[in-house]
Design a protein around this motif. Structure first.
Motif, PDB file in Angstrom:
ATOM      1  N   PRO A  95       0.662   5.544   1.064  1.00  0.00           N
ATOM      2  CA  PRO A  95       0.210   6.205   2.289  1.00  0.00           C
ATOM      3  C   PRO A  95      -1.271   6.557   2.232  1.00  0.00           C
ATOM      4  O   PRO A  95      -1.814   6.786   1.159  1.00  0.00           O
ATOM      5  N   LEU A  96      -1.910   6.585   3.387  1.00  0.00           N
ATOM      6  CA  LEU A  96      -3.330   6.933   3.462  1.00  0.00           C
ATOM      7  C   LEU A  96      -3.510   8.116   4.400  1.00  0.00           C
ATOM      8  O   LEU A  96      -2.882   8.161   5.470  1.00  0.00           O
ATOM      9  N   SER A  97      -4.367   9.042   3.995  1.00  0.00           N
ATOM     10  CA  SER A  97      -4.609  10.171   4.900  1.00  0.00           C
ATOM     11  C   SER A  97      -5.546   9.707   6.016  1.00  0.00           C
ATOM     12  O   SER A  97      -6.304   8.754   5.865  1.00  0.00           O
ATOM     13  N   THR A  98      -5.449  10.409   7.130  1.00  0.00           N
ATOM     14  CA  THR A  98      -6.308  10.058   8.257  1.00  0.00           C
ATOM     15  C   THR A  98      -7.640  10.781   8.079  1.00  0.00           C
ATOM     16  O   THR A  98      -7.666  12.005   7.985  1.00  0.00           O
ATOM     17  N   GLY A 151       3.920   9.754   5.041  1.00  0.00           N
ATOM     18  CA  GLY A 151       2.513  10.051   4.832  1.00  0.00           C
ATOM     19  C   GLY A 151       2.206  10.453   3.397  1.00  0.00           C
ATOM     20  O   GLY A 151       2.980  10.153   2.470  1.00  0.00           O
ATOM     21  N   THR A 152       1.092  11.164   3.236  1.00  0.00           N
ATOM     22  CA  THR A 152       0.570  11.449   1.892  1.00  0.00           C
ATOM     23  C   THR A 152       1.134  12.723   1.282  1.00  0.00           C
ATOM     24  O   THR A 152       0.824  13.038   0.135  1.00  0.00           O
ATOM     25  N   ALA A 153       1.942  13.462   2.042  1.00  0.00           N
ATOM     26  CA  ALA A 153       2.579  14.716   1.588  1.00  0.00           C
ATOM     27  C   ALA A 153       1.695  15.476   0.597  1.00  0.00           C
ATOM     28  O   ALA A 153       2.066  15.681  -0.558  1.00  0.00           O
ATOM     29  N   PRO A 154       0.498  15.920   1.029  1.00  0.00           N
ATOM     30  CA  PRO A 154      -0.509  16.433   0.084  1.00  0.00           C
ATOM     31  C   PRO A 154      -0.026  17.570  -0.801  1.00  0.00           C
ATOM     32  O   PRO A 154      -0.470  17.703  -1.945  1.00  0.00           O
ATOM     33  N   LYS A 155       0.947  18.369  -0.303  1.00  0.00           N
ATOM     34  CA  LYS A 155       1.359  19.520  -1.143  1.00  0.00           C
ATOM     35  C   LYS A 155       2.081  19.076  -2.418  1.00  0.00           C
ATOM     36  O   LYS A 155       2.203  19.850  -3.359  1.00  0.00           O
ATOM     37  N   VAL A 169       7.932  13.497  -5.853  1.00  0.00           N
ATOM     38  CA  VAL A 169       8.545  12.960  -4.622  1.00  0.00           C
ATOM     39  C   VAL A 169       9.363  11.693  -4.874  1.00  0.00           C
ATOM     40  O   VAL A 169       9.316  11.093  -5.946  1.00  0.00           O
ATOM     41  N   TYR A 216      13.895  15.444  -5.748  1.00  0.00           N
ATOM     42  CA  TYR A 216      14.146  16.766  -5.161  1.00  0.00           C
ATOM     43  C   TYR A 216      14.673  16.728  -3.715  1.00  0.00           C
ATOM     44  O   TYR A 216      15.527  17.529  -3.329  1.00  0.00           O
ATOM     45  N   ASP A 217      14.112  15.781  -2.929  1.00  0.00           N
ATOM     46  CA  ASP A 217      14.437  15.744  -1.497  1.00  0.00           C
ATOM     47  C   ASP A 217      15.916  15.475  -1.262  1.00  0.00           C
ATOM     48  O   ASP A 217      16.524  16.025  -0.342  1.00  0.00           O
ATOM     49  N   GLU A 244       4.377  -1.329   3.138  1.00  0.00           N
ATOM     50  CA  GLU A 244       3.925   0.059   2.967  1.00  0.00           C
ATOM     51  C   GLU A 244       5.061   1.062   3.080  1.00  0.00           C
ATOM     52  O   GLU A 244       6.036   0.856   3.802  1.00  0.00           O
ATOM     53  N   ALA A 245       4.891   2.159   2.340  1.00  0.00           N
ATOM     54  CA  ALA A 245       5.776   3.308   2.522  1.00  0.00           C
ATOM     55  C   ALA A 245       5.552   3.810   3.937  1.00  0.00           C
ATOM     56  O   ALA A 245       4.424   3.817   4.418  1.00  0.00           O
ATOM     57  N   THR A 246       6.619   4.238   4.611  1.00  0.00           N
ATOM     58  CA  THR A 246       6.411   4.644   6.009  1.00  0.00           C
ATOM     59  C   THR A 246       6.018   6.119   6.145  1.00  0.00           C
ATOM     60  O   THR A 246       5.544   6.530   7.185  1.00  0.00           O
ATOM     61  N   LYS A 306       0.814  -1.230   0.000  1.00  0.00           N
ATOM     62  CA  LYS A 306       0.000   0.000   0.000  1.00  0.00           C
ATOM     63  C   LYS A 306       0.839   1.269   0.000  1.00  0.00           C
ATOM     64  O   LYS A 306       1.955   1.296   0.532  1.00  0.00           O
TER      65      LYS A 306
HETATM   66  P1  NAP Z   1       4.168  13.283   5.387  1.00  0.00           P
HETATM   67  O1  NAP Z   1       3.044  13.088   4.457  1.00  0.00           O
HETATM   68  O2  NAP Z   1       5.066  12.114   5.613  1.00  0.00           O
HETATM   69  O3  NAP Z   1       5.021  14.508   4.853  1.00  0.00           O
HETATM   70  C1  NAP Z   1       5.914  15.248   5.635  1.00  0.00           C
HETATM   71  C2  NAP Z   1       7.093  15.689   4.806  1.00  0.00           C
HETATM   72  O4  NAP Z   1       7.954  14.580   4.614  1.00  0.00           O
HETATM   73  C3  NAP Z   1       6.775  16.174   3.398  1.00  0.00           C
HETATM   74  O5  NAP Z   1       6.323  17.497   3.373  1.00  0.00           O
HETATM   75  C4  NAP Z   1       8.134  15.984   2.746  1.00  0.00           C
HETATM   76  O6  NAP Z   1       9.083  16.937   3.232  1.00  0.00           O
HETATM   77  C5  NAP Z   1       8.580  14.672   3.351  1.00  0.00           C
HETATM   78  N1  NAP Z   1       8.179  13.511   2.535  1.00  0.00           N
HETATM   79  C6  NAP Z   1       7.158  12.643   2.749  1.00  0.00           C
HETATM   80  N2  NAP Z   1       7.137  11.714   1.812  1.00  0.00           N
HETATM   81  C7  NAP Z   1       8.155  11.967   0.962  1.00  0.00           C
HETATM   82  C8  NAP Z   1       8.649  11.347  -0.216  1.00  0.00           C
HETATM   83  N3  NAP Z   1       8.099  10.236  -0.738  1.00  0.00           N
HETATM   84  N4  NAP Z   1       9.705  11.918  -0.843  1.00  0.00           N
HETATM   85  C9  NAP Z   1      10.281  12.996  -0.334  1.00  0.00           C
HETATM   86  N5  NAP Z   1       9.873  13.640   0.783  1.00  0.00           N
HETATM   87  C10 NAP Z   1       8.819  13.122   1.428  1.00  0.00           C
HETATM   88  O7  NAP Z   1       3.625  13.735   6.844  1.00  0.00           O
HETATM   89  P2  NAP Z   1       2.401  14.668   7.249  1.00  0.00           P
HETATM   90  O8  NAP Z   1       2.385  15.880   6.355  1.00  0.00           O
HETATM   91  O9  NAP Z   1       2.542  14.831   8.701  1.00  0.00           O
HETATM   92  O10 NAP Z   1       1.110  13.785   6.990  1.00  0.00           O
HETATM   93  C11 NAP Z   1       0.215  13.944   5.871  1.00  0.00           C
HETATM   94  C12 NAP Z   1      -0.886  12.888   5.952  1.00  0.00           C
HETATM   95  O11 NAP Z   1      -0.323  11.573   5.875  1.00  0.00           O
HETATM   96  C13 NAP Z   1      -1.720  12.896   7.245  1.00  0.00           C
HETATM   97  O12 NAP Z   1      -3.073  12.694   6.913  1.00  0.00           O
HETATM   98  C14 NAP Z   1      -1.200  11.704   8.031  1.00  0.00           C
HETATM   99  O13 NAP Z   1      -2.168  11.165   8.869  1.00  0.00           O
HETATM  100  C15 NAP Z   1      -0.866  10.737   6.908  1.00  0.00           C
HETATM  101  N6  NAP Z   1       0.157   9.729   7.264  1.00  0.00           N
HETATM  102  C16 NAP Z   1      -0.004   8.490   6.727  1.00  0.00           C
HETATM  103  C17 NAP Z   1       0.956   7.509   6.964  1.00  0.00           C
HETATM  104  C18 NAP Z   1       0.739   6.151   6.330  1.00  0.00           C
HETATM  105  O14 NAP Z   1      -0.136   5.983   5.518  1.00  0.00           O
HETATM  106  N7  NAP Z   1       1.546   5.140   6.680  1.00  0.00           N
HETATM  107  C19 NAP Z   1       2.082   7.793   7.735  1.00  0.00           C
HETATM  108  C20 NAP Z   1       2.259   9.092   8.248  1.00  0.00           C
HETATM  109  C21 NAP Z   1       1.278  10.064   7.989  1.00  0.00           C
HETATM  110  P3  NAP Z   1       9.459  18.373   2.580  1.00  0.00           P
HETATM  111  O15 NAP Z   1       8.244  19.217   2.731  1.00  0.00           O
HETATM  112  O16 NAP Z   1      10.615  18.813   3.428  1.00  0.00           O
HETATM  113  O17 NAP Z   1       9.854  18.168   1.169  1.00  0.00           O
END
Ligand code: NAP
Length: 409
Positions: free
Chosen positions: A93-96, A327-331, A338, A378-379, A323-325, A91
């Motif tokens: 990532p999934l948003s909450t 999240g969904t990084a919506p921006k 990514v 980019y990261d 799963e990817a660890t 899978k």
């Molecule tokens: P996030 O989605 O992990 O993103 C946080 C930051 O991590 C991003 O802004 C980006 O950093 C970096 N990032 C994440 N994935 C990346 C990738 N594939 N490649 C490069 N950089 C990456 O955390 P969040 O913004 O706190 O959470 C957003 C949503 O995801 C929430 O709804 C949360 O509940 C959900 N979530 C789901 C899971 C899962 O499904 N296992 C885990 C964690 C969170 P930069 O902005 O510095 O580029």
């Protein structure tokens, strides 16, 4: 051989057909981007290894926003049934969900499938930018208990009638003085769940010739939960792994040659030691919340969450969800930007779980070469001198290219 594509579990082992059906959840936000990239790499590796003889038949199942749009449910019953039916899935990532009665879809999926061990290897790929001086010394695998701890979801909101009733009861019956405007949470840690988690870590250590297992806990403060985890972990080691492993107490930290050392450390000093002396840590066994913090902190040392793969496994019946660890990084959703490495590496773990190790090694080789060329997303590009920035799909294409060539394994 099973022509229906179902993976079976026979005598403690997976029986995998040549063309297994594997359900996948694309995921929300950046999920579709990284899923497209990961599936390209996984299919290419399998094709390079076995041509048409083997191949994965992907089956989409719905969860998260896409499921809600199409079915009105965040986690349709059919998705859980299909994952159980086919045993192994993957899978994004999934948003909450903000509503719908589910605290976290990830926690719900792990619980529905009873995936009690969250396994997160943290390994450095040469050339990847890191904030530490010797990231090549980081080679750890975190075993995080997935079903208990504060994640069990037994919480009461401050001010609620039931909360006040419980606070009053605890004061009257136990003499516990708790402020009446507190929220409450229950942290269950059981002997049975601890033992199966530590058993999984020790089995893994034996199978892969690893050096040590460290039980990470905060038992000095939380004696009957985290302290008990430590004690039960040692107990399990002595009872079931006496021939192959030895506890710190038994050997004073000097295990006989060939024996796995089982030791423990308090969580706060652990965070310092993994930065200053990472080579002293190998497998980590810990509870749910500690494991969450620890795996992200360790991922930072090897390039960030974009590089960190994960597996949720029930070793007792072979069920697994990779799963990817992050999240969904919506921006970044839909920008093809990514880093897909976390999901690609989760796919590598899945191939290993299936026993398709040749394809797993080939993907690692593709990644090693691509990072060495400094062709990255980019990261990593923003931290790397002289990097060539690639899109998410461009990176996957380059990894595929780098799996080819006469000198491949
Ligand atoms: P996030 O989605 O992990 O993103 C946080 C930051 O991590 C991003 O802004 C980006 O950093 C970096 N990032 C994440 N994935 C990346 C990738 N594939 N490649 C490069 N950089 C990456 O955390 P969040 O913004 O706190 O959470 C957003 C949503 O995801 C929430 O709804 C949360 O509940 C959900 N979530 C789901 C899971 C899962 O499904 N296992 C885990 C964690 C969170 P930069 O902005 O510095 O580029």
């Amino acid at each position: 051989m099973d022509t229906a594509g179902k993976i079976a579990f026979v005598n403690g082992k997976l029986s995998v057909p040549d063309h297994p059906v594997i359900p996948y959840i694309e995921g929300d936000g950046i999920g579709p981007d990284i899923w497209k990239a990961a599936v390209m790499v996984l299919d290419h590796a399998v094709r390079l290894c076995w041509g048409e003889k083997r191949g994965i038949r992907w089956l989409e199942v719905l969860a998260g926003e896409k499921a809600y749009r199409e079915t009105g449910q965040w986690l349709p019953h059919e998705t859980v049934e299909t994952l159980l039916d086919f045993r192994v899935g993957i899978k994004g990532p999934l948003s909450t969900p903000v509503a719908g009665g589910i605290r976290s879809l990830n926690v719900a999926l792990r619980r529905e499938l009873n995936l009690y061990a969250c396994v997160r290897p943290v390994k450095y790929f040469p050339g990847v930018p890191s904030p530490v001086r010797k990231p090549e010394k980081v080679d750890m695998v975190v075993f995080r208990e997935n079903t208990e701890d504060v994640y069990a979801g037994f919480e009461l909101e401050a001010g609620g009638k039931e909360t006040v009733r419980l606070i009053t009861h605890l004061g009257r019956e136990y003499g516990w003085r708790i402020a009446r405007d507190s929220g409450l949470g229950i942290k269950p840690i059981s002997r049975s769940a601890t033992r199966r988690l530590v058993r999984a870590a020790l089995d893994y250590a034996v199978a892969r010739d690893r050096r040590s297992v460290t039980l990470v806990h905060k038992g000095n403060i939380q004696k009957f939960t985290e302290g008990a985890f430590r004690n039960w972990g040692y107990e399990l080691c002595r009872e079931e792994f006496g021939g192959v492993a030895v506890t710190w107490e038994e050997c004073g930290g000097h295990p006989p040659p060939g024996k796995i050392l089982v030791k423990d450390t308090i969580a706060d000093i652990f965070f310092q030691q993994v930065l200053t002396r990472p080579e002293e840590f190998d497998l980590i066994a810990t509870m749910n919340l500690n494991g969450d913090y620890i795996s992200d902190a360790l991922a930072a040392q090897v390039g960030g969450v974009g590089m960190a793969p994960g597996a949720n496994i029930n070793y007792e019946d072979g069920y697994a969800l990779f799963e990817a660890t992050h999240g969904t990084a919506p921006k970044y959703a839909g920008l093809d930007k990514v880093n897909p490495s976390s999901l690609i590496l989760s796919g590598v773990l899945m191939l290993e779980h299936l026993g398709w190790a040749d394809a797993a090694r080939l993907i690692e080789q593709g990644l090693v070469r691509t990072f060495a060329e400094r062709r990255v997303t980019y990261d990593l590009a923003r931290l790397m001198e002289g990097a060539c920035e690639l899109s998410c799909s461009g990176f996957a294409e380059r990894v595929c290219k780098n799996m080819e060539g006469p000198e491949r394994i």
